[in-house]
Design an enzyme around this catalytic site. Structure first.
Site, PDB file in Angstrom:
ATOM      1  N   CYS A 264      -4.939   2.562  -3.548  1.00 41.99           N
ATOM      2  CA  CYS A 264      -3.653   3.012  -2.955  1.00 41.99           C
ATOM      3  C   CYS A 264      -2.549   1.986  -3.169  1.00 41.99           C
ATOM      4  O   CYS A 264      -1.674   1.816  -2.302  1.00 41.99           O
ATOM      5  CB  CYS A 264      -3.798   3.346  -1.476  1.00 41.99           C
ATOM      6  SG  CYS A 264      -4.965   4.652  -1.165  1.00 41.99           S
TER       7      CYS A 264
ATOM      8  N   ASP B 116       3.046  -4.321   8.275  1.00 44.09           N
ATOM      9  CA  ASP B 116       1.832  -3.529   8.084  1.00 44.09           C
ATOM     10  C   ASP B 116       0.655  -4.496   8.244  1.00 44.09           C
ATOM     11  O   ASP B 116       0.362  -5.289   7.349  1.00 44.09           O
ATOM     12  CB  ASP B 116       1.854  -2.898   6.682  1.00 44.09           C
ATOM     13  CG  ASP B 116       0.517  -2.261   6.316  1.00 44.09           C
ATOM     14  OD1 ASP B 116      -0.450  -2.388   7.099  1.00 44.09           O
ATOM     15  OD2 ASP B 116       0.445  -1.656   5.229  1.00 44.09           O
TER      16      ASP B 116
ATOM     17  N   HIS C 104       0.871  -1.174   0.000  1.00 41.80           N
ATOM     18  CA  HIS C 104       0.000   0.000   0.000  1.00 41.80           C
ATOM     19  C   HIS C 104       0.916   1.234   0.000  1.00 41.80           C
ATOM     20  O   HIS C 104       2.030   1.174   0.518  1.00 41.80           O
ATOM     21  CB  HIS C 104      -0.821  -0.050   1.298  1.00 41.80           C
ATOM     22  CG  HIS C 104      -1.879   0.986   1.407  1.00 41.80           C
ATOM     23  ND1 HIS C 104      -1.624   2.277   1.811  1.00 41.80           N
ATOM     24  CD2 HIS C 104      -3.216   0.922   1.203  1.00 41.80           C
ATOM     25  CE1 HIS C 104      -2.758   2.956   1.851  1.00 41.80           C
ATOM     26  NE2 HIS C 104      -3.743   2.165   1.475  1.00 41.80           N
TER      27      HIS C 104
ATOM     28  N   LYS D  26     -10.523  -0.124  10.620  1.00 43.41           N
ATOM     29  CA  LYS D  26     -10.704  -1.335   9.807  1.00 43.41           C
ATOM     30  C   LYS D  26     -11.096  -2.528  10.664  1.00 43.41           C
ATOM     31  O   LYS D  26     -11.279  -3.627  10.167  1.00 43.41           O
ATOM     32  CB  LYS D  26      -9.418  -1.649   9.049  1.00 43.41           C
ATOM     33  CG  LYS D  26      -9.074  -0.610   7.980  1.00 43.41           C
ATOM     34  CD  LYS D  26      -7.970  -1.118   7.101  1.00 43.41           C
ATOM     35  CE  LYS D  26      -7.283  -0.034   6.314  1.00 43.41           C
ATOM     36  NZ  LYS D  26      -8.116   0.587   5.292  1.00 43.41           N
TER      37      LYS D  26
ATOM     38  N   GLN E 235      -4.614  -4.914   7.320  1.00 40.63           N
ATOM     39  CA  GLN E 235      -5.671  -5.803   6.818  1.00 40.63           C
ATOM     40  C   GLN E 235      -5.661  -7.170   7.495  1.00 40.63           C
ATOM     41  O   GLN E 235      -6.502  -8.010   7.186  1.00 40.63           O
ATOM     42  CB  GLN E 235      -5.539  -5.997   5.296  1.00 40.63           C
ATOM     43  CG  GLN E 235      -5.676  -4.735   4.467  1.00 40.63           C
ATOM     44  CD  GLN E 235      -7.106  -4.180   4.417  1.00 40.63           C
ATOM     45  OE1 GLN E 235      -8.056  -4.795   4.899  1.00 40.63           O
ATOM     46  NE2 GLN E 235      -7.249  -3.001   3.834  1.00 40.63           N
TER      47      GLN E 235
HETATM   48  N1  C6P Z   1      -6.355   0.663   2.884  1.00 35.45           N
HETATM   49  C1  C6P Z   1      -8.186   0.401   1.338  1.00 35.45           C
HETATM   50  O1  C6P Z   1      -9.271   0.722   0.852  1.00 35.45           O
HETATM   51  P1  C6P Z   1      -4.902   4.015   7.057  1.00 35.45           P
HETATM   52  O2  C6P Z   1      -5.499   4.810   5.943  1.00 35.45           O
HETATM   53  O3  C6P Z   1      -3.659   4.656   7.594  1.00 35.45           O
HETATM   54  O4  C6P Z   1      -5.881   3.647   8.111  1.00 35.45           O
HETATM   55  O5  C6P Z   1      -4.458   2.610   6.432  1.00 35.45           O
HETATM   56  C2  C6P Z   1      -3.523   2.590   5.395  1.00 35.45           C
HETATM   57  C3  C6P Z   1      -3.332   1.202   4.897  1.00 35.45           C
HETATM   58  C4  C6P Z   1      -2.107   0.599   5.086  1.00 35.45           C
HETATM   59  N2  C6P Z   1      -1.898  -0.672   4.715  1.00 35.45           N
HETATM   60  C5  C6P Z   1      -2.841  -1.395   4.121  1.00 35.45           C
HETATM   61  C6  C6P Z   1      -2.559  -2.815   3.746  1.00 35.45           C
HETATM   62  C7  C6P Z   1      -4.109  -0.837   3.883  1.00 35.45           C
HETATM   63  O6  C6P Z   1      -5.042  -1.563   3.279  1.00 35.45           O
HETATM   64  C8  C6P Z   1      -4.347   0.501   4.261  1.00 35.45           C
HETATM   65  C9  C6P Z   1      -5.667   1.160   3.973  1.00 35.45           C
HETATM   66  C10 C6P Z   1      -7.676   1.160   2.535  1.00 35.45           C
HETATM   67  O7  C6P Z   1      -7.527  -0.535   0.902  1.00 35.45           O
HETATM   68  C11 C6P Z   1      -7.729   2.640   2.312  1.00 35.45           C
HETATM   69  S1  C6P Z   1      -6.684   3.166   0.998  1.00 35.45           S
END
Ligand code: C6P
Length: 415
Positions: free
Chosen positions: A373, A207, A130, A233, A210
């Site tokens: 992203c 990370d 991401h 999430k 997910q």
């Molecule tokens: N993915 C998606 O629709 P934040 O925005 O900081 O809470 O999470 C960022 C992020 C980092 N790593 C992974 C693997 C992610 O999936 C995400 C967020 C969302 O896929 C929003 S772009």
């Protein structure tokens, strides 16, 4: 005898706990929410916990000696304790509240990375990252003259660990990677990747944006040095996330943001930093959100993380089976559920995902369309965008049946 898993599948009692799932997007069109990878819905208990804070406890924390301040501090620190336990950690000093996964990763690059890495040092990432786990490292690389290398993704959506093995011979200082892909659904073998990185002497960042929401992640088992995740999430509120890190490393890192709460003493020309975890939590934090985060974890614990994963993999199996029958539909990533979580991205003939998502929305079905992203990953598959359906514990087979019907409508319109 009632099979608890089957009963869970068919009746999906969890839906009733999520008030938003009762709404209609237009009169007579109920919501079918298939966008939990972007953000999950919130159960009544999370909304209620945040309301209780504002109605009964509202005060700033760590500062006052009055009753409200003490109760608010206890609720905030209680949430930290429950989240720490949830990931199998033992020491609440290792759990730092941030705004989200993105901020957690930036905290690592801007403090540990900036103070430790030197020109020419190698950082290994993967092609499926991401942007949150790419751009912060790119920024640091530009500032410090670091080298970046990437573990490739094969055509089936898995990381190529043979290439990784070769890259490790270049003596990286960091290996940072996602546990589960937000596009492919691939669940990467985190423990194995981290074990190999450690043997090569690298620091590791996982990370887990997910993964932690959908299956058990035990910090002792995966053994990463840093783990980043977001509350929103995992049934919690937006505006709060966490960075878990090993205490010995966190203690030697310089602070991130400067201000109140992160200090022990301040003089006109200098300061001394506070103890962990407060050293990394400058200013008034997201108090209601932390309390909501704690309530989200309580909900997940009572639902059972193993059941959640089983349920989602059952839904993925069901969905893949039906999607395969749609002519011209191509699923990205693994087509087996053994290494796949509740995320399915696909292309449908040459119909633009925005058109697909709009037609699905007319039927009340919420999916995500775009690059999610992960632009480099889409480029790897020679596409720019895809459509993504993602599942959580409140979804059921009926939701997938709606999706399939919606996609048939898309095809009729474009035929
Ligand atoms: N993915 C998606 O629709 P934040 O925005 O900081 O809470 O999470 C960022 C992020 C980092 N790593 C992974 C693997 C992610 O999936 C995400 C967020 C969302 O896929 C929003 S772009």
């Amino acid at each position: 005898m009632v099979d608890p898993i089957n009963q869970f599948d068919r009746s999906n009692d969890y839906k009733k706990d999520f008030p938003i799932l009762k709404r209609e997007v237009r009169p007579g069109v109920p919501i079918v929410y298939l966008d939990s990878a972007a953000t999950s819905q919130k159960p009544e208990s999370v909304i209620a916990a945040m309301e209780v804070y504002y109605r009964q406890l509202n005060a700033n924390i760590h500062r006052g000696v009055h009753t409200l301040a003490e109760e608010a501090t206890a609720a905030y620190e209680g949430a930290r304790e429950r989240i720490t336990n949830f990931i199998g950690a033992r020491d609440t000093r290792e759990l730092i509240f941030t705004r989200n996964t993105t901020e957690s990763i930036n905290l690592v690059t801007q403090t540990w990375g900036r103070s430790t890495l030197k020109t020419g040092d190698l950082v290994i990432l993967t092609e499926m990252e991401h942007h949150s786990n790419l751009v912060p490292w790119q920024m640091l690389a530009a500032e410090k003259g670091l080298r970046l290398e990437f573990i490739p993704v094969n055509d089936d959506g898995y990381l190529d660990l043979d290439v990784y093995q070769q890259l490790l011979k270049l003596e990286p200082k960091v290996v940072a990677f996602m546990h589960m892909s937000n596009v492919l659904g691939t669940i990467n073998p985190a423990r194995e990747i981290i074990r190999m990185a450690k043997n090569a002497g690298a620091i590791t960042l996982l990370d887990a944006a997910q993964s932690i929401p959908h299956f058990t992640v035990d910090v002792n088992e995966v053994d990463a040095d840093f783990i980043a995740f977001s509350a929103h999430k995992m049934l919690g509120p937006t505006g709060i996330g966490a960075l878990w890190g090993k205490r010995t490393i966190l203690e030697n890192m310089p602070p991130f943001l400067g201000g109140g709460d992160m200090i022990k003493k301040v003089f006109l020309r200098s300061f001394s930093a506070n103890d962990l975890p407060h050293k990394f939590e400058a200013g008034t934090p997201a108090i209601a959100e932390a309390i909501g985060f704690g309530a989200a974890v309580d909900y997940l614990v009572s639902a059972g993380m193993d059941r959640i994963l089983q349920h989602e993999q059952r839904l993925v199996t069901y969905a893949l089976e039906k999607l395969k029958r749609i002519h011209g539909l191509h699923v990205l990533g693994p087509d087996s559920v053994s290494a796949k979580g509740g995320v399915i991205s696909f292309t449908l003939e040459d119909i633009h995902p925005h058109d697909i998502a709009q037609i699905l929305d007319s039927e009340g079905i919420a999916v995500r369309a775009g690059h999610h992203c992960a632009m480099p990953l889409h480029e790897r598959f020679k596409i720019t965008v895809s459509t993504r359906a993602s599942f959580y514990l409140y979804n059921d087979e009926e939701d997938i049946d709606h999706l399939i019907k919606g996609l048939e409508k898309v095809q009729q319109i474009f035929r």
